[in-house]
Each structure stands twice: as C-alpha cells, then as structure tokens.
Motif scaffolding. Sequence first.
Motif, mmCIF file in Angstrom:
data_model
loop_
_atom_site.group_PDB
_atom_site.id
_atom_site.type_symbol
_atom_site.label_atom_id
_atom_site.label_comp_id
_atom_site.label_asym_id
_atom_site.label_seq_id
_atom_site.Cartn_x
_atom_site.Cartn_y
_atom_site.Cartn_z
ATOM 1 N N ALA A 57 0.848 -1.187 0.000
ATOM 2 C CA ALA A 57 0.000 0.000 0.000
ATOM 3 C C ALA A 57 0.883 1.236 0.000
ATOM 4 O O ALA A 57 1.807 1.349 0.803
ATOM 5 C CB ALA A 57 -0.910 -0.003 1.224
ATOM 6 N N LYS A 74 -8.216 7.154 5.200
ATOM 7 C CA LYS A 74 -9.259 6.744 4.273
ATOM 8 C C LYS A 74 -8.665 5.988 3.091
ATOM 9 O O LYS A 74 -7.507 6.201 2.715
ATOM 10 C CB LYS A 74 -10.022 7.974 3.773
ATOM 11 C CG LYS A 74 -10.769 8.725 4.873
ATOM 12 C CD LYS A 74 -11.490 9.939 4.315
ATOM 13 C CE LYS A 74 -12.223 10.693 5.411
ATOM 14 N NZ LYS A 74 -12.916 11.907 4.889
ATOM 15 N N GLU A 75 -9.448 5.084 2.508
ATOM 16 C CA GLU A 75 -8.994 4.346 1.331
ATOM 17 C C GLU A 75 -8.700 5.320 0.192
ATOM 18 O O GLU A 75 -9.430 6.293 -0.012
ATOM 19 C CB GLU A 75 -10.055 3.333 0.889
ATOM 20 C CG GLU A 75 -10.374 2.258 1.921
ATOM 21 C CD GLU A 75 -9.199 1.334 2.171
ATOM 22 O OE1 GLU A 75 -8.418 1.106 1.233
ATOM 23 O OE2 GLU A 75 -9.057 0.848 3.310
ATOM 24 N N LYS A 134 -3.781 4.363 1.524
ATOM 25 C CA LYS A 134 -4.659 5.179 2.349
ATOM 26 C C LYS A 134 -4.160 6.620 2.360
ATOM 27 O O LYS A 134 -2.970 6.874 2.191
ATOM 28 C CB LYS A 134 -4.725 4.637 3.781
ATOM 29 C CG LYS A 134 -5.410 3.270 3.898
ATOM 30 C CD LYS A 134 -5.504 2.846 5.340
ATOM 31 C CE LYS A 134 -6.184 1.483 5.469
ATOM 32 N NZ LYS A 134 -7.604 1.518 5.043
#
Length: 213
Positions: A42, A75-76, A70
């Motif tokens: 990520a 938040k995504e 994120k």
Amino acid sequence: MSSQVRGGTRWKRFALVMVPSVVATAAVGVGLAQGALAASFAVSGQSFKVRTDKLVGEDFVQYGSVAVGKSLDGKEAAHPVAVSGFSKATITNMCQSVVTPKVPFGIGNVSLKLTAGTDPENPVVATNLYLDVAQLDTDAYFEGMDIGVAAQDLGGPGIQPGTEKQVNPNGFGQRAKSAVLTDVEQTAWATTAGTFKLSNLSLKLHKGVEECF
C-alpha cells in the motif's frame, strides 16, 4: 531535566508523524534483493517529487496502473499512475523530496530531502526500476520505440511483479530499447527497484516547505 524529557518525547512523536515520509522514500534508501520482492504494498498518503539532470535507461516500458493505499487521515485511496520500468538505469544528480504537513507542537511543515549521484562520474545505478508516476516533465529520446503495445506483451522488464491485478493486460503500453531523459521533474507515488546504488547520498530534514522543484 524536565525540559530535556519533554524534548525527547516530542521528537519521538515527531518520528511517528514522519513515518509516512520515510515509507514514501524507503525504496530509494534500501537495496532490495533483485527479483525477491513483489511490489504489492500500500502506498503512503503522500506523493513525492523527484528531479534529476539525466536518466539513461535500458529496456524501457510504460503502461497504466493504479497505486492503492490510504490517505494521511486513514481513508482508502487509489491513484491512477503511469508506470515507467527499466531493466537498468543510471541517474545523474538526483533529488527527492516529500513534505509532511502540519507537524504538531508548533513545528508546522517539515520537508525530507534526499540527494545522490551528484558526481556525473559516479551516478545512481538501479536495476529493475519501476516508477509510479502521476506527473512528468522532461526532454526524452528513445531508440527502438513501439507505441500501442498491449501491456501484457511489453517484454522485459514487463509488468511489475505483484501488481498484475492493478493493470489491464490488454491496456495501452509502449516500449523502447533505450531511453534518455534529461531535465526530469516528476511527481510519484512509489519507486521500487531490484537494486539501488546511491553514491554521495545525503538526507536532510528542513523546517517548512523545501522541495526539489
């Protein structure tokens, strides 16, 4: 004594705030075992800037992908990127910067700035280099260029291992036997490499906004 303790505590908290910046630059600071690490991570909530006088690359490929992670508030987030890949690249006079906003305790914005390859005779050298780019300004020269190749048919170094689900295999791609990019200014979400040798490496923190461009 109490003053020193408070100062130490603040810097520990500051280090936690700076984690996203360190994550964003980790691929530059660490040499990874070639081919051993898939790039299915990520991305941090911060993009970063890279400037270089010259990048000379072999086996250039480029295709569309999505960098997922994120935002800084948890938040995504997903960012469309143009992935540029090279089987090998030499980079002269590289600068990388990332700004962490609103650090607490009255510190405000803090910039992390890294430079390397400042000696043209001893540039940065990378293998299996991939750049997840959101913006790029440069003068470019290519040899053996093919435009409009399906991403799955680009050939070496090909689609970055671990990111295949983020790429349409039939989507637009382009490739070249070699590429020379000069006066490069780019904003990116991630950089990964099989190996990354940084000569004359310098990493500094600056209070306020101090970017490579």
